[in-house]
Design a protein around this motif. Structure first.
Motif, PDB file in Angstrom:
ATOM      1  N   PHE A 457     -19.527   0.093  -4.536  1.00  0.00           N
ATOM      2  CA  PHE A 457     -19.696  -1.363  -4.822  1.00  0.00           C
ATOM      3  C   PHE A 457     -20.430  -1.551  -5.988  1.00  0.00           C
ATOM      4  O   PHE A 457     -20.964  -0.756  -6.644  1.00  0.00           O
ATOM      5  CB  PHE A 457     -21.166  -1.710  -3.888  1.00  0.00           C
ATOM      6  N   VAL A 458     -19.515  -2.527  -6.618  1.00  0.00           N
ATOM      7  CA  VAL A 458     -19.922  -3.177  -8.114  1.00  0.00           C
ATOM      8  C   VAL A 458     -21.326  -3.493  -8.262  1.00  0.00           C
ATOM      9  O   VAL A 458     -21.514  -4.074  -7.097  1.00  0.00           O
ATOM     10  CB  VAL A 458     -18.942  -3.987  -8.720  1.00  0.00           C
ATOM     11  N   PRO A 459     -22.048  -3.366  -9.259  1.00  0.00           N
ATOM     12  CA  PRO A 459     -23.471  -3.749  -9.217  1.00  0.00           C
ATOM     13  C   PRO A 459     -23.290  -5.598  -9.030  1.00  0.00           C
ATOM     14  O   PRO A 459     -22.517  -6.092  -9.743  1.00  0.00           O
ATOM     15  CB  PRO A 459     -24.073  -3.690 -10.594  1.00  0.00           C
ATOM     16  N   GLY A 460     -24.198  -5.908  -8.190  1.00  0.00           N
ATOM     17  CA  GLY A 460     -24.210  -7.334  -7.890  1.00  0.00           C
ATOM     18  C   GLY A 460     -23.678  -7.426  -6.343  1.00  0.00           C
ATOM     19  O   GLY A 460     -23.686  -8.447  -5.810  1.00  0.00           O
ATOM     20  N   ASP A 461     -22.895  -6.450  -5.877  1.00  0.00           N
ATOM     21  CA  ASP A 461     -22.377  -6.517  -4.638  1.00  0.00           C
ATOM     22  C   ASP A 461     -21.355  -7.374  -4.179  1.00  0.00           C
ATOM     23  O   ASP A 461     -21.210  -7.732  -2.946  1.00  0.00           O
ATOM     24  CB  ASP A 461     -23.536  -6.558  -3.381  1.00  0.00           C
ATOM     25  N   ARG A 462     -20.672  -8.004  -5.295  1.00  0.00           N
ATOM     26  CA  ARG A 462     -19.786  -8.974  -4.999  1.00  0.00           C
ATOM     27  C   ARG A 462     -17.997  -8.533  -5.088  1.00  0.00           C
ATOM     28  O   ARG A 462     -17.329  -9.187  -4.469  1.00  0.00           O
ATOM     29  CB  ARG A 462     -19.874 -10.320  -5.790  1.00  0.00           C
ATOM     30  N   GLN A 463     -18.005  -7.298  -5.644  1.00  0.00           N
ATOM     31  CA  GLN A 463     -16.840  -6.557  -5.627  1.00  0.00           C
ATOM     32  C   GLN A 463     -16.997  -5.201  -5.263  1.00  0.00           C
ATOM     33  O   GLN A 463     -18.108  -4.675  -5.261  1.00  0.00           O
ATOM     34  CB  GLN A 463     -16.174  -6.681  -7.001  1.00  0.00           C
ATOM     35  N   VAL A 464     -15.982  -4.710  -4.846  1.00  0.00           N
ATOM     36  CA  VAL A 464     -15.809  -3.305  -4.573  1.00  0.00           C
ATOM     37  C   VAL A 464     -14.686  -2.313  -5.210  1.00  0.00           C
ATOM     38  O   VAL A 464     -13.594  -3.313  -5.673  1.00  0.00           O
ATOM     39  CB  VAL A 464     -15.838  -2.973  -2.845  1.00  0.00           C
ATOM     40  N   ILE A 465     -14.760  -1.426  -5.710  1.00  0.00           N
ATOM     41  CA  ILE A 465     -13.793  -0.507  -6.296  1.00  0.00           C
ATOM     42  C   ILE A 465     -13.434   0.477  -5.238  1.00  0.00           C
ATOM     43  O   ILE A 465     -14.192   1.205  -4.744  1.00  0.00           O
ATOM     44  CB  ILE A 465     -14.021  -0.062  -7.685  1.00  0.00           C
ATOM     45  N   VAL A 466     -11.995   0.738  -5.021  1.00  0.00           N
ATOM     46  CA  VAL A 466     -11.275   1.911  -4.388  1.00  0.00           C
ATOM     47  C   VAL A 466     -10.500   2.533  -4.905  1.00  0.00           C
ATOM     48  O   VAL A 466      -9.514   2.191  -5.596  1.00  0.00           O
ATOM     49  CB  VAL A 466     -10.767   1.303  -2.837  1.00  0.00           C
ATOM     50  N   GLY A 467     -10.571   4.064  -5.031  1.00  0.00           N
ATOM     51  CA  GLY A 467      -9.694   4.930  -5.725  1.00  0.00           C
ATOM     52  C   GLY A 467      -8.895   5.354  -4.684  1.00  0.00           C
ATOM     53  O   GLY A 467      -9.213   5.912  -3.531  1.00  0.00           O
ATOM     54  N   THR A 468      -7.536   5.531  -5.040  1.00  0.00           N
ATOM     55  CA  THR A 468      -6.418   5.801  -3.638  1.00  0.00           C
ATOM     56  C   THR A 468      -5.864   7.313  -4.036  1.00  0.00           C
ATOM     57  O   THR A 468      -5.701   7.717  -5.182  1.00  0.00           O
ATOM     58  CB  THR A 468      -5.358   4.585  -3.833  1.00  0.00           C
ATOM     59  N   LYS A 469      -5.032   7.556  -3.248  1.00  0.00           N
ATOM     60  CA  LYS A 469      -4.353   8.723  -3.168  1.00  0.00           C
ATOM     61  C   LYS A 469      -3.039   8.721  -4.246  1.00  0.00           C
ATOM     62  O   LYS A 469      -2.758   9.820  -4.640  1.00  0.00           O
ATOM     63  CB  LYS A 469      -3.675   8.963  -2.008  1.00  0.00           C
ATOM     64  N   THR A 470      -2.544   7.493  -4.532  1.00  0.00           N
ATOM     65  CA  THR A 470      -1.698   7.286  -5.498  1.00  0.00           C
ATOM     66  C   THR A 470      -2.030   7.369  -6.920  1.00  0.00           C
ATOM     67  O   THR A 470      -1.375   7.108  -7.855  1.00  0.00           O
ATOM     68  CB  THR A 470      -0.672   6.161  -4.991  1.00  0.00           C
ATOM     69  N   GLY A 471      -3.431   7.523  -7.004  1.00  0.00           N
ATOM     70  CA  GLY A 471      -3.998   7.379  -8.311  1.00  0.00           C
ATOM     71  C   GLY A 471      -4.285   6.087  -8.993  1.00  0.00           C
ATOM     72  O   GLY A 471      -4.695   5.714 -10.097  1.00  0.00           O
ATOM     73  N   LYS A 472      -4.403   5.033  -8.073  1.00  0.00           N
ATOM     74  CA  LYS A 472      -4.822   3.675  -8.517  1.00  0.00           C
ATOM     75  C   LYS A 472      -6.262   3.397  -8.408  1.00  0.00           C
ATOM     76  O   LYS A 472      -6.969   3.863  -7.318  1.00  0.00           O
ATOM     77  CB  LYS A 472      -3.769   2.706  -7.680  1.00  0.00           C
ATOM     78  N   LEU A 473      -6.682   2.486  -9.105  1.00  0.00           N
ATOM     79  CA  LEU A 473      -8.175   1.854  -8.722  1.00  0.00           C
ATOM     80  C   LEU A 473      -7.766   0.509  -8.352  1.00  0.00           C
ATOM     81  O   LEU A 473      -7.388  -0.306  -9.215  1.00  0.00           O
ATOM     82  CB  LEU A 473      -8.804   2.173 -10.130  1.00  0.00           C
ATOM     83  N   GLN A 474      -8.385   0.042  -7.162  1.00  0.00           N
ATOM     84  CA  GLN A 474      -8.175  -1.292  -6.745  1.00  0.00           C
ATOM     85  C   GLN A 474      -9.677  -1.913  -6.643  1.00  0.00           C
ATOM     86  O   GLN A 474     -10.557  -1.522  -6.217  1.00  0.00           O
ATOM     87  CB  GLN A 474      -7.456  -1.349  -5.346  1.00  0.00           C
ATOM     88  N   LEU A 475      -9.466  -3.274  -7.287  1.00  0.00           N
ATOM     89  CA  LEU A 475     -10.642  -3.989  -7.374  1.00  0.00           C
ATOM     90  C   LEU A 475     -10.571  -5.114  -6.552  1.00  0.00           C
ATOM     91  O   LEU A 475      -9.597  -5.917  -6.641  1.00  0.00           O
ATOM     92  CB  LEU A 475     -10.886  -4.458  -8.964  1.00  0.00           C
ATOM     93  N   TYR A 476     -11.479  -5.101  -5.480  1.00  0.00           N
ATOM     94  CA  TYR A 476     -11.492  -6.334  -4.597  1.00  0.00           C
ATOM     95  C   TYR A 476     -12.492  -7.248  -4.762  1.00  0.00           C
ATOM     96  O   TYR A 476     -13.802  -6.733  -4.951  1.00  0.00           O
ATOM     97  CB  TYR A 476     -11.594  -5.880  -3.210  1.00  0.00           C
ATOM     98  N   ASP A 477     -12.404  -8.678  -4.480  1.00  0.00           N
ATOM     99  CA  ASP A 477     -13.588  -9.569  -4.570  1.00  0.00           C
ATOM    100  C   ASP A 477     -13.787  -9.720  -2.917  1.00  0.00           C
ATOM    101  O   ASP A 477     -13.148 -10.025  -2.257  1.00  0.00           O
ATOM    102  CB  ASP A 477     -12.986 -10.900  -4.859  1.00  0.00           C
ATOM    103  N   LEU A 478     -15.183  -9.639  -2.403  1.00  0.00           N
ATOM    104  CA  LEU A 478     -15.728  -9.854  -1.484  1.00  0.00           C
ATOM    105  C   LEU A 478     -15.745 -11.282  -0.711  1.00  0.00           C
ATOM    106  O   LEU A 478     -15.411 -11.621   0.236  1.00  0.00           O
ATOM    107  CB  LEU A 478     -17.021  -9.219  -1.156  1.00  0.00           C
ATOM    108  N   ALA A 479     -15.900 -12.305  -1.486  1.00  0.00           N
ATOM    109  CA  ALA A 479     -16.094 -13.477  -0.972  1.00  0.00           C
ATOM    110  C   ALA A 479     -14.669 -13.932  -0.609  1.00  0.00           C
ATOM    111  O   ALA A 479     -14.679 -14.540   0.516  1.00  0.00           O
ATOM    112  CB  ALA A 479     -16.678 -14.419  -2.209  1.00  0.00           C
ATOM    113  N   SER A 480     -13.608 -13.779  -1.108  1.00  0.00           N
ATOM    114  CA  SER A 480     -12.413 -14.049  -0.968  1.00  0.00           C
ATOM    115  C   SER A 480     -11.472 -13.169  -0.132  1.00  0.00           C
ATOM    116  O   SER A 480     -10.546 -13.518   0.636  1.00  0.00           O
ATOM    117  CB  SER A 480     -11.411 -14.741  -2.103  1.00  0.00           C
ATOM    118  N   GLY A 481     -11.953 -11.736  -0.282  1.00  0.00           N
ATOM    119  CA  GLY A 481     -11.244 -10.737   0.705  1.00  0.00           C
ATOM    120  C   GLY A 481      -9.979 -10.432  -0.157  1.00  0.00           C
ATOM    121  O   GLY A 481      -9.051 -10.132   0.652  1.00  0.00           O
TER     122      GLY A 481
END
Length: 938
Positions: A457-481
């Protein structure tokens, strides 16, 4: 004595993220009288009942510890029999959701369950090769049938006859006569395992599914003639069945274990139906009416067949004969009718094939009175799909009516994270990221992603970061999904991610031998005026081996990096200079964590050990053998030196890093535990496993004392060893086809001990009473007799009445096994007490059952004991008279009930005809009224 340190116990709070386990089978159940809407599915150790129309969970049948392996609803729809991995069977009431009956008889997982048509008997097959028939009404086992050499795959009762058919992985189909409890026929016409069976055409045909694409069809002929017992042996064998010799010679229907005079059934192969699938049958079943047959293999296709009734077969045959006659007239041929027969494919017609979204694990089907077929499919990827099929259509097409998917991931969860306020839980798998509310356990966001391996969880708990098997970092916004940004961070998998203590950035480690440092920044978005969060790469640390795990020290001075060469390297963060190397593990370190004060680092490895190191000098304080398989995850509890580990052995364990002690084991998962996460306040632990479930564990206020915990572990080990012990042998009984249904468990031993204690108390009280009478006689006056406190607690009852009370409390299913472990020294007293009880007419049925069993197992010792001759003589008289009385009462009650039934039926018929007349008159009045209105308008 020093003060014992107390810990707080963590206990199971919830199971979520699971729609259905692929281990057992799905089954339609009738809730509130409605069939075809609710479906029961296994969910680890529980059974979930889902409403397929609403997609809601309507009932949870709670299990104990073992995983569910088999389900079977009762014919009346009020009960559900559930078989478990340890061989136990529990029967649940669907109205109350409670388990009324428990049967213990099998030593391995229950693989097949079936009720008879009245619901009074239940038959179970198991991996231990035994088949057991249970009496559901009396809540006890009837007998065990032995004969299969491998796991039993299917069991079927024949409604009209007292017969049972079983199939197994030993390629055999066995026919059992339940009257004599022996196998009278064995079909050996299969080359490979028999995986499924079904009875069709009013139980005149048997269909078997094997490891090939062939469904074998067998004709069943019931031989009704009963031979005269005085007839000579030669005549009997000749006349027993006309086709006996030919039948035995056929290689498709070789019959073992039988003599011609014992034959009850003729079973001959009539042909095969070819399936589309090339692999083995997984499930083969019919609906309740036997009109629809369906099967599936290890793929995603369900094949549906329609079985013609006798009337439909006759109509079709007449049509065919007419056609043949016409053809014969044209060709001027004779005897056209003789060769006209319906082929097997015409009698069992293919309706359609239903392709599911994933591999099918099991199914159930129900035919509604309107002719619509409802099918429910349990899929491998945590989905329940239901289909409707209109059989009256010209080309029947299955329509997907509903899908239950929202409650879980399609694949294993590989990473978990808690939000900073302890409320939200993040879980990510190969296809999606889900956000769960911890208190309600509802999924509040689902976002598509690539194969996730780590997250935060990014500080503030409004976004999350996910590390993937293909080597990507994906940043998601929780409010809009929505996915805000995706960066190619590493050339290989991103194995680990850690948030910096100052919360301004994070660090990632990947399979490309790099550790990368990132900072959060706000950038202008082209589509909107507002700035959005982004990630900026600031530094890189190049290493010689793949990076498996990275962790910051709390003061942000050190960085720990676990490498593929089995070492952990510690670096200074400011200069990235090497500080320490922690080596000692034999296999790579898969997980690690640093304590809140930065003094300790704990590392968990694939070599099954956890090592605790000091961060000042890099010395190993202690090496602990933690799990029976790889340690997959490790995390310290906030503000303490306690930490949790998760292993591939399906266990989660808590440890004390100061005292190097194992505190407690959290058991619940049934497969490998991939990851866990602790809430920032340390009150909650969430874990994810290969069994597709997420489990929440909560810190309770209950103190945990290590000595007590060890004692409980020893007791559990003893109970397990008791279950694995050899079963007691009944004198004079050989290991034949039949045996006792129950097995020795810790409950049966405890029940026997309670009976022994009650008899001891009875003996003591009788001795005291004799002594008391002597004292009274000597004193010449009545002296008050001291009442035993146990008897006083039961309401000042007599010692003999107390023994009866204890005896009545023994579970019906455990009675025989309890008596089997009871030493013979207690039997004479029991027989005398039985005589007394039966004479008074209390619990005649229970006591006669126990009496006959004791006589059977101790026959030699009882008959050779002269002291018991009079007791047995008295028992014989009282038992016969009391049983005759009980039989007379039952007969009278049965006659009364049948009379009432006839009265009610007669009354219902009169009511039915009266209602029909009223409706006819009403229609007539309406028609006349309509005609008048039409005339008025004209």
């Amino acid at each position: 004595m020093g003060l014992t340190r107390q810990y707080l116990r963590y206990g199971p709070a919830a199971l979520f993220g699971l729609v259905a386990s692929a281990r057992g089978n799905a089954a339609f159940v009738a809730l509130r009288g409605e069939r075809g809407r609710c479906v029961a599915v296994p969910a680890c150790e529980h059974v979930f009942v889902w409403d397929t129309r609403k997609g809601e969970k309507v009932l949870i049948l709670k299990g104990l510890k073992q995983e569910v392996s088999c389900l079977c609803p009762s014919p009346d729809g009020l009960h559900l029999a559930v078989g478990y991995e340890d061989g136990s069977i529990r029967v649940f009431n669907l109205l109350s959701g409670e388990a009324n009956i428990t049967f213990n008889g099998h030593k391995a997982a229950v693989t097949a369950l079936q009720y008879d048509h009245l619901g009074g008997r239940l038959v179970s097959g198991s991996k231990d090769t035994d088949v057991i028939v249970w009496d559901v009404i009396n809540e006890s086992g009837l007998y065990r049938l032995r004969g299969h050499k491998d796991a039993v795959t299917q069991v079927l009762f024949l409604k009209e006859k007292n017969l049972l058919v079983t199939s197994g992985k030993d390629t055999l189909v066995k026919w059992w006569d339940l009257g004599t409890q022996h196998c009278f026929k064995t079909l050996v016409g299969h080359r490979t395992e028999v995986w499924g069976m079904a009875l069709i055409s009013e139980e005149k045909r048997l269909i078997t599914g094997s490891a090939d694409s062939e469904l074998r069809v067998w004709d069943i002929t019931y031989i009704q003639e009963v031979k005269d017992p005085d007839e000579p042996e030669s005549k009997k064998s000749k006349g027993s069945s006309p086709g006996a010799e030919e039948n035995i010679e056929e290689d498709e229907t070789l019959e073992l274990d039988e003599r011609p005079e014992e034959r009850l059934v003729k079973c001959s192969k009539v042909g095969s139906i070819m399936r589309e699938g090339r692999d083995r049958i997984v499930t083969l079943a019919t609906d309740r009416t036997g009109k629809i047959l369906a099967c599936h293999g290890t793929d995603a296709v369900l094949e549906v067949f329609s079985v013609l009734s006798e009337e439909e077969v006759q109509k079709k045959l007449e049509k065919k004969i007419k056609k043949a006659k016409k053809k014969a007239k044209q060709n001027s041929e004779e005897d056209s009718e003789r060769n006209v027969e319906l082929s097997l494919q015409e009698e069992i017609q293919r309706v359609t094939s239903i392709r599911a979204s994933s591999k099918i694990k099991s199914f159930d089907l129900i035919l509604s009175p309107k002719g619509e077929l409802k099918i429910v499919l349990l899929l491998q990827n945590n989905i329940i799909e239901s289909y409707n099929l209109n059989l009256s259509a010209q080309v029947p097409q299955a329509v997907c009516a509903s899908k239950i998917t929202i409650g879980g991931h399609r694949s294993d969860v590989r990473t978990l994270a808690f939000s900073s306020d302890n409320i939200a839980i993040l879980s990510a798998a190969a296809e999606s990221v889900k956000i769960w509310n911890r208190s309600t356990l509802q999924c509040i966001r689902t976002m598509d992603c690539e194969y996730a391996l780590c997250s935060l969880f990014v500080p503030g708990d409004r976004q999350v970061i996910v590390g993937t098997k293909t080597g990507k970092l994906q940043l998601y916004d929780l409010a809009s999904g929505s996915l805000m940004e995706a960066l190619n961070a590493h050339d290989g998998a991103v194995w680990s991610i850690a948030l910096s203590p100052d919360q301004r950035g994070f660090v990632t480690g990947g399979a490309d031998k790099c550790v990368k440092f990132w900072e959060f920044e706000l950038v202008k978005d082209e589509s909107s005026v507002q700035k959005r969060l982004s990630m900026k790469h600031v530094r890189i640390l190049q290493l010689d081996e793949d990076v498996l795990c990275v962790r910051y020290s709390p003061n942000q001075k050190l960085l720990a990096v676990s490498l593929l060469d089995c070492t952990v390297k510690i670096f200074y963060i400011d200069t990235l200079k090497f500080f320490l190397s922690l080596y000692g593990h034999k296999l790579p370190v898969l997980c690690m964590d640093i304590s809140y004060d930065g003094t300790l680092i704990a590392t968990g490895s694939a070599d099954r050990n956890v090592k605790i190191w000091g961060l000042d000098f890099g010395d190993c304080h202690r090496s602990l053998f933690a799990h029976d398989d790889s340690v997959m995850y490790l995390q310290f509890v906030a503000k303490s030196h306690l930490f949790f580990t998760a292993g591939k052995d399906s266990k989660i364990k808590q440890w004390d890093a100061d005292k190097f002690e194992h505190i407690q084991t959290l058991e619940g998962h049934h497969k490998e535990v991939w990851c866990l996460a602790l809430s920032p306040n340390g009150d909650y632990v969430v874990s994810a496993s290969h069994d597709k479930s997420l489990r929440l564990w909560e810190r309770t206020r209950e103190p945990l004392v290590l000595e007590e915990e060890r004692e409980m572990q020893r007791e559990a080990e003893y109970e397990e060893s008791v279950a694995k012990e050899e079963q007691p042998v009944v004198a004079g009984e050989t290991q034949g086809e039949t045996g006792l249904a129950g097995k020795k468990t810790i409950e049966t031993i405890k029940a026997a001990e309670r009976i022994m204690e009650a008899i001891e108390l009875y003996r003591e009280e009788m001795a005291k009473l004799t002594e008391h009478k002597a004292i009274c006689k000597a004193a010449g006056k009545e002296v008050p007799f001291p009442v035993n406190p146990i008897l006083r607690a039961y309401g000042n009852i007599t010692p003999s009445a107390y023994v009866l009370e204890v005896f009545k409390k023994v579970k019906s299913s455990e009675l025989e096994e309890s008596l089997l472990v009871l030493p013979f020294s207690y039997v004479p007293d029991l027989l005398r007490l039985f005589n007394e009880y039966i004479h008074l007419g209390s619990e005649v049925e229970l006591l006669c059952r126990a009496l006959l069993f004791l006589l059977k197992i101790h026959f030699g010792q009882i008959t050779s004991n002269h002291m018991l001759v009079t007791v047995i003589e008295n028992l014989k008289k009282t038992t016969i008279s009391r049983v005759s009385e009980a039989r007379d009462v039952l007969g009278f009650n049965m006659a009364g009930l049948q009379y009432l039934k006839r009265e009610i039926e007669a009354k219902d018929e009169v009511t039915f005809f009266a209602d029909a007349t009223d409706r006819f008159e009403e229609k007539k009045r309406k028609r006349k009224k309509k005609e008048k209105m039409v005339l008025a308008v004209l």
